[in-house]
Design a protein around this motif. Structure first.
Motif, PDB file in Angstrom:
ATOM      1  N   PRO A 133     -15.279 134.115  72.201  1.00  0.00           N
ATOM      2  CA  PRO A 133     -15.241 135.530  71.816  1.00  0.00           C
ATOM      3  C   PRO A 133     -16.183 135.840  70.650  1.00  0.00           C
ATOM      4  O   PRO A 133     -15.767 136.440  69.658  1.00  0.00           O
ATOM      5  CB  PRO A 133     -13.771 135.700  71.410  1.00  0.00           C
ATOM      6  CG  PRO A 133     -13.365 134.356  70.910  1.00  0.00           C
ATOM      7  CD  PRO A 133     -14.147 133.343  71.678  1.00  0.00           C
ATOM      8  N   SER A 134     -17.453 135.435  70.778  1.00  0.00           N
ATOM      9  CA  SER A 134     -18.365 135.589  69.637  1.00  0.00           C
ATOM     10  C   SER A 134     -18.575 137.058  69.280  1.00  0.00           C
ATOM     11  O   SER A 134     -18.577 137.420  68.096  1.00  0.00           O
ATOM     12  CB  SER A 134     -19.717 134.957  69.937  1.00  0.00           C
ATOM     13  OG  SER A 134     -19.526 133.698  70.443  1.00  0.00           O
ATOM     14  N   GLN A 135     -18.713 137.898  70.314  1.00  0.00           N
ATOM     15  CA  GLN A 135     -18.951 139.325  70.023  1.00  0.00           C
ATOM     16  C   GLN A 135     -17.746 139.949  69.338  1.00  0.00           C
ATOM     17  O   GLN A 135     -17.872 140.705  68.375  1.00  0.00           O
ATOM     18  CB  GLN A 135     -19.212 140.079  71.317  1.00  0.00           C
ATOM     19  CG  GLN A 135     -20.616 139.877  71.809  1.00  0.00           C
ATOM     20  CD  GLN A 135     -20.864 140.611  73.123  1.00  0.00           C
ATOM     21  OE1 GLN A 135     -19.987 141.270  73.679  1.00  0.00           O
ATOM     22  NE2 GLN A 135     -22.070 140.474  73.617  1.00  0.00           N
ATOM     23  N   GLU A 136     -16.564 139.612  69.846  1.00  0.00           N
ATOM     24  CA  GLU A 136     -15.332 140.171  69.273  1.00  0.00           C
ATOM     25  C   GLU A 136     -15.216 139.763  67.799  1.00  0.00           C
ATOM     26  O   GLU A 136     -14.896 140.571  66.937  1.00  0.00           O
ATOM     27  CB  GLU A 136     -14.097 139.642  70.018  1.00  0.00           C
ATOM     28  CG  GLU A 136     -13.898 140.190  71.409  1.00  0.00           C
ATOM     29  CD  GLU A 136     -14.656 139.399  72.486  1.00  0.00           C
ATOM     30  OE1 GLU A 136     -15.672 138.739  72.162  1.00  0.00           O
ATOM     31  OE2 GLU A 136     -14.246 139.464  73.650  1.00  0.00           O
ATOM     32  N   ILE A 137     -15.520 138.493  67.544  1.00  0.00           N
ATOM     33  CA  ILE A 137     -15.350 137.990  66.172  1.00  0.00           C
ATOM     34  C   ILE A 137     -16.414 138.588  65.256  1.00  0.00           C
ATOM     35  O   ILE A 137     -16.124 138.987  64.123  1.00  0.00           O
ATOM     36  CB  ILE A 137     -15.318 136.446  66.176  1.00  0.00           C
ATOM     37  CG1 ILE A 137     -13.949 136.054  66.746  1.00  0.00           C
ATOM     38  CG2 ILE A 137     -15.553 135.860  64.799  1.00  0.00           C
ATOM     39  CD1 ILE A 137     -13.586 134.633  66.739  1.00  0.00           C
ATOM     40  N   THR A 138     -17.641 138.742  65.768  1.00  0.00           N
ATOM     41  CA  THR A 138     -18.693 139.375  64.959  1.00  0.00           C
ATOM     42  C   THR A 138     -18.269 140.807  64.613  1.00  0.00           C
ATOM     43  O   THR A 138     -18.374 141.239  63.455  1.00  0.00           O
ATOM     44  CB  THR A 138     -20.023 139.412  65.743  1.00  0.00           C
ATOM     45  OG1 THR A 138     -20.269 138.104  66.228  1.00  0.00           O
ATOM     46  CG2 THR A 138     -21.175 139.876  64.890  1.00  0.00           C
ATOM     47  N   ALA A 139     -17.754 141.529  65.610  1.00  0.00           N
ATOM     48  CA  ALA A 139     -17.351 142.922  65.366  1.00  0.00           C
ATOM     49  C   ALA A 139     -16.234 142.978  64.323  1.00  0.00           C
ATOM     50  O   ALA A 139     -16.286 143.784  63.380  1.00  0.00           O
ATOM     51  CB  ALA A 139     -16.889 143.563  66.671  1.00  0.00           C
ATOM     52  N   LEU A 140     -15.269 142.078  64.443  1.00  0.00           N
ATOM     53  CA  LEU A 140     -14.152 142.088  63.475  1.00  0.00           C
ATOM     54  C   LEU A 140     -14.640 141.801  62.058  1.00  0.00           C
ATOM     55  O   LEU A 140     -14.168 142.404  61.092  1.00  0.00           O
ATOM     56  CB  LEU A 140     -13.113 141.034  63.867  1.00  0.00           C
ATOM     57  CG  LEU A 140     -12.212 141.400  65.033  1.00  0.00           C
ATOM     58  CD1 LEU A 140     -11.414 140.187  65.499  1.00  0.00           C
ATOM     59  CD2 LEU A 140     -11.259 142.528  64.622  1.00  0.00           C
ATOM     60  N   GLN A 361      -8.660 133.714  57.958  1.00  0.00           N
ATOM     61  CA  GLN A 361      -8.641 135.184  57.966  1.00  0.00           C
ATOM     62  C   GLN A 361      -9.171 135.726  59.277  1.00  0.00           C
ATOM     63  O   GLN A 361      -8.616 136.656  59.849  1.00  0.00           O
ATOM     64  CB  GLN A 361      -9.535 135.715  56.845  1.00  0.00           C
ATOM     65  CG  GLN A 361      -8.748 136.093  55.650  1.00  0.00           C
ATOM     66  CD  GLN A 361      -9.530 137.054  54.751  1.00  0.00           C
ATOM     67  OE1 GLN A 361     -10.609 137.518  55.075  1.00  0.00           O
ATOM     68  NE2 GLN A 361      -8.953 137.333  53.614  1.00  0.00           N
ATOM     69  N   VAL A 362     -10.258 135.101  59.740  1.00  0.00           N
ATOM     70  CA  VAL A 362     -10.862 135.547  61.000  1.00  0.00           C
ATOM     71  C   VAL A 362      -9.846 135.389  62.134  1.00  0.00           C
ATOM     72  O   VAL A 362      -9.656 136.296  62.964  1.00  0.00           O
ATOM     73  CB  VAL A 362     -12.146 134.721  61.305  1.00  0.00           C
ATOM     74  CG1 VAL A 362     -12.664 134.991  62.692  1.00  0.00           C
ATOM     75  CG2 VAL A 362     -13.214 135.008  60.264  1.00  0.00           C
ATOM     76  N   ALA A 363      -9.162 134.247  62.165  1.00  0.00           N
ATOM     77  CA  ALA A 363      -8.191 134.001  63.238  1.00  0.00           C
ATOM     78  C   ALA A 363      -7.050 135.013  63.171  1.00  0.00           C
ATOM     79  O   ALA A 363      -6.605 135.540  64.203  1.00  0.00           O
ATOM     80  CB  ALA A 363      -7.651 132.579  63.132  1.00  0.00           C
ATOM     81  N   ALA A 364      -6.587 135.315  61.959  1.00  0.00           N
ATOM     82  CA  ALA A 364      -5.482 136.283  61.818  1.00  0.00           C
ATOM     83  C   ALA A 364      -5.922 137.653  62.331  1.00  0.00           C
ATOM     84  O   ALA A 364      -5.196 138.320  63.079  1.00  0.00           O
ATOM     85  CB  ALA A 364      -5.041 136.365  60.354  1.00  0.00           C
ATOM     86  N   LEU A 365      -7.150 138.048  61.951  1.00  0.00           N
ATOM     87  CA  LEU A 365      -7.659 139.349  62.402  1.00  0.00           C
ATOM     88  C   LEU A 365      -7.739 139.396  63.924  1.00  0.00           C
ATOM     89  O   LEU A 365      -7.350 140.377  64.558  1.00  0.00           O
ATOM     90  CB  LEU A 365      -9.070 139.585  61.840  1.00  0.00           C
ATOM     91  CG  LEU A 365      -9.181 139.990  60.379  1.00  0.00           C
ATOM     92  CD1 LEU A 365     -10.649 139.991  59.954  1.00  0.00           C
ATOM     93  CD2 LEU A 365      -8.569 141.380  60.170  1.00  0.00           C
ATOM     94  N   PHE A 366      -8.241 138.306  64.510  1.00  0.00           N
ATOM     95  CA  PHE A 366      -8.439 138.294  65.965  1.00  0.00           C
ATOM     96  C   PHE A 366      -7.095 138.341  66.696  1.00  0.00           C
ATOM     97  O   PHE A 366      -6.916 139.109  67.646  1.00  0.00           O
ATOM     98  CB  PHE A 366      -9.243 137.047  66.351  1.00  0.00           C
ATOM     99  CG  PHE A 366      -9.697 137.045  67.790  1.00  0.00           C
ATOM    100  CD1 PHE A 366     -10.104 138.217  68.422  1.00  0.00           C
ATOM    101  CD2 PHE A 366      -9.729 135.859  68.519  1.00  0.00           C
ATOM    102  CE1 PHE A 366     -10.529 138.220  69.753  1.00  0.00           C
ATOM    103  CE2 PHE A 366     -10.147 135.854  69.853  1.00  0.00           C
ATOM    104  CZ  PHE A 366     -10.545 137.034  70.457  1.00  0.00           C
ATOM    105  N   LEU A 367      -6.138 137.534  66.224  1.00  0.00           N
ATOM    106  CA  LEU A 367      -4.823 137.514  66.892  1.00  0.00           C
ATOM    107  C   LEU A 367      -4.173 138.888  66.860  1.00  0.00           C
ATOM    108  O   LEU A 367      -3.454 139.269  67.786  1.00  0.00           O
ATOM    109  CB  LEU A 367      -3.883 136.504  66.205  1.00  0.00           C
ATOM    110  CG  LEU A 367      -4.138 135.030  66.486  1.00  0.00           C
ATOM    111  CD1 LEU A 367      -3.150 134.173  65.703  1.00  0.00           C
ATOM    112  CD2 LEU A 367      -3.995 134.731  67.973  1.00  0.00           C
TER     113      LEU A 367
END
Ligand SMILES: Cc1ncc(COP(=O)(O)O)c(C=O)c1O
Length: 481
Positions: A133-140, A361-367
């Motif tokens: 999910p590179s795009q999703e994570i970049t956007a977040l 933090q990134v993982a928390a945001l994505f979940l």
């Protein structure tokens, strides 16, 4: 990795000899240490062996290295003067220590993938760039400013991530827990490491599946554990075998990967799940439930984990972000009784003071984001698609020569080869053809089994990769006929 510059006017052998001189002068190859074997270095640098022979001859003429037939090439001791100084014997240090090196096939896979970029990779058990999910994570990361203190965080794990996991675990895995029962680790690998190091002692007997991902981990042997096997059939392990092992060897823990098992893709059926919980709670035996693949279930319906049914607190539940999102974030978690979380948090603090807060933090945001669920749906659909391409290619290229069960989730296809083959020869021959896989013996099975990962190569590499594998197999079988 350094490679000679083919456009430069300096001859390639000279570039190599200068590069090695630099490494020697920087202490990377101290006096007395061995230089890489000619053939291996040639492979790594993508040059002919004769070029390395020339480069070594150049270094030898300066007195910087010595070569002895049969014992390889080493950095000269005398060149460095007749004074009594001597470097530490790094070779013997590297061979000591209680932590064992990886199994040879896995070391070779890592090495080949780093030097031969064009190899089609059926070996690495992870998602390709297309599936991550590179795009999703970049956007977040763009939408959410990094907020917070950059000091040592709680070694148990970043609290907002543990809170996000409480919701995730209930929603997707039917596990009701609280943030205080969760420990965040550097992938599930670190959870396994902490369990083997801190909760077990050398000489303890443990049960693992046969074949098993755990078997590929020298960390079990490094911890001095005695491994006993539970045979996996179409429906997983037979729980009665646990009772037998307990009576015979007093096993202290059972390690299981019951859903889309690595490497076979098997799912432990419901009846055996409840039978297993009855037996282990009768014996007071803990289960480590390693569950990284459930959310890849192609139809979205994976069986519930033991942890969700476990009223006795017998289960140490281990999960991971690696197979459903990104292995490079190194986010794993364990759900365990408080005493265990406290003990392992303390050990974890001694090891590294806790995982970096940024990936947490990134993982928390994505979940917690609306992007997580659509990512999972896309992932499942794509994995099923890839599985089917691989199966079609195997049926086309090797009809009647491979057998497999069709998995309903996970990243792997476990194949039994019908012709008798030597694992080593097949592995080498496939690499020559341009494809790499994991031989089944890495997971403790007999030779003649192969694990293919269909998640790692690009979609359009799967067919050609199987074609290369088929050529390698045919070559070996014809040779041995
Ligand atoms: C069954 C199983 N458990 C654990 C792991 C470790 O994964 P990670 O540390 O990336 O979470 C793997 C990796 O391949 C695996 O297949």
């Amino acid at each position: 990795m350094w490679k000679p510059d083919r456009l430069s006017k300096t001859p390639i052998y000279e570039q190599i000899s200068e590069h090695l001189q630099l490494k020697i002068s920087q202490g990377e190859y101290p006096p007395g240490s061995m230089l890489p074997a000619e053939r291996k270095l040639a492979e790594q640098l993508g040059v002919n062996r004769s070029t390395i022979v020339q480069a070594y001859a150049e270094l030898r003429s300066t007195g910087m290295i010595d070569s002895r037939t049969g014992s390889g090439t080493s950095v000269s001791l005398t060149k460095w003067g007749a004074n009594p100084k001597q470097p530490p014997d790094w070779g013997s240090y590297a061979d000591s220590g209680s932590f064992l090196p990886n199994v040879p096939f896995l070391r070779k896979i890592r090495e080949m993938l780093s030097v031969q970029e064009e190899l089609i990779d059926f070996a690495s058990g992870e998602l390709s760039a297309e599936l991550s999910p590179s795009q999703e994570i970049t956007a977040l990361m763009q939408e959410n400013q990094f907020s917070g203190y950059l000091g040592y965080d709680n070694p148990q794990g970043y609290k907002p991530l543990r809170e996000a996991l409480v919701t995730y675990l209930e929603k997707y895995r039917g596990i009701r827990t609280s943030e205080s029962s969760i420990l965040i680790t550097s992938g599930s690998q670190q959870s396994m490491f902490l369990i083997t190091k801190c909760l077990l002692s050398p000489g303890d007997a443990v049960a693992i599946e046969d074949p098993s991902y755990c078997y590929s981990l020298p960390m079990f042997q490094s911890a001095g554990l005695r491994l006993f096997r539970l045979a996996v059939d179409k429906h997983g392990i037979n729980p009665e075998d646990i009772r037998t092992l307990y009576k015979k060897h007093r096993i202290k823990m059972v390690f299981l990967n019951p859903t889309y098992h690595n490497p076979t893709g098997t799912v432990l059926d419901d009846q055996r799940r409840s039978q297993l919980l009855d037996i282990t709670s009768e014996l007071g035996l803990p289960i480590v439930e390693d569950d990284p693949f459930s959310l890849t279930s192609y139809d979205g319906i994976a069986p519930l984990p033991f942890k969700s049914m476990d009223r006795m607190g017998s289960t140490l539940y281990v999960g991971s972000f690696s197979k459903i999102a990104a292995s490079g974030l190194r986010i794993g978690w364990m759900v365990a009784p408080h005493t265990i979380v406290e003990r392992l948090t303390d050990a974890r603090q001694q090891m590294d003071f806790g995982l970096s807060v940024i990936p947490q933090q990134v993982a928390a945001l994505f979940l917690e984001s609306e992007r997580f669920e659509p990512h999972l749906e896309r992932l499942r659909m794509n994995l099923r698609f890839r599985r089917d391409i691989m199966i079609e290619a195997l049926q086309k290229e090797l009809p009647g020569l491979v057998q497999f069960n069709v998995p309903d989730g996970g990243l792997h296809l476990w194949c039994k080869l019908i012709p008798e083959v030597n694992d080593n020869k097949l592995f080498e021959s496939a690499i020559k053809q341009g494809a790499i896989f994991v031989p089944g013996s890495v997971y403790g099975s007999d030779s003649g089994f192969v694990r293919f990962t269909f998640a790692r190569p690009k979609v359009n590499e799967i067919g050609p990769g199987i074609d290369k594998f088929a050529k390698a197999l045919r070559e070996i079988v014809n040779l041995s006929l």
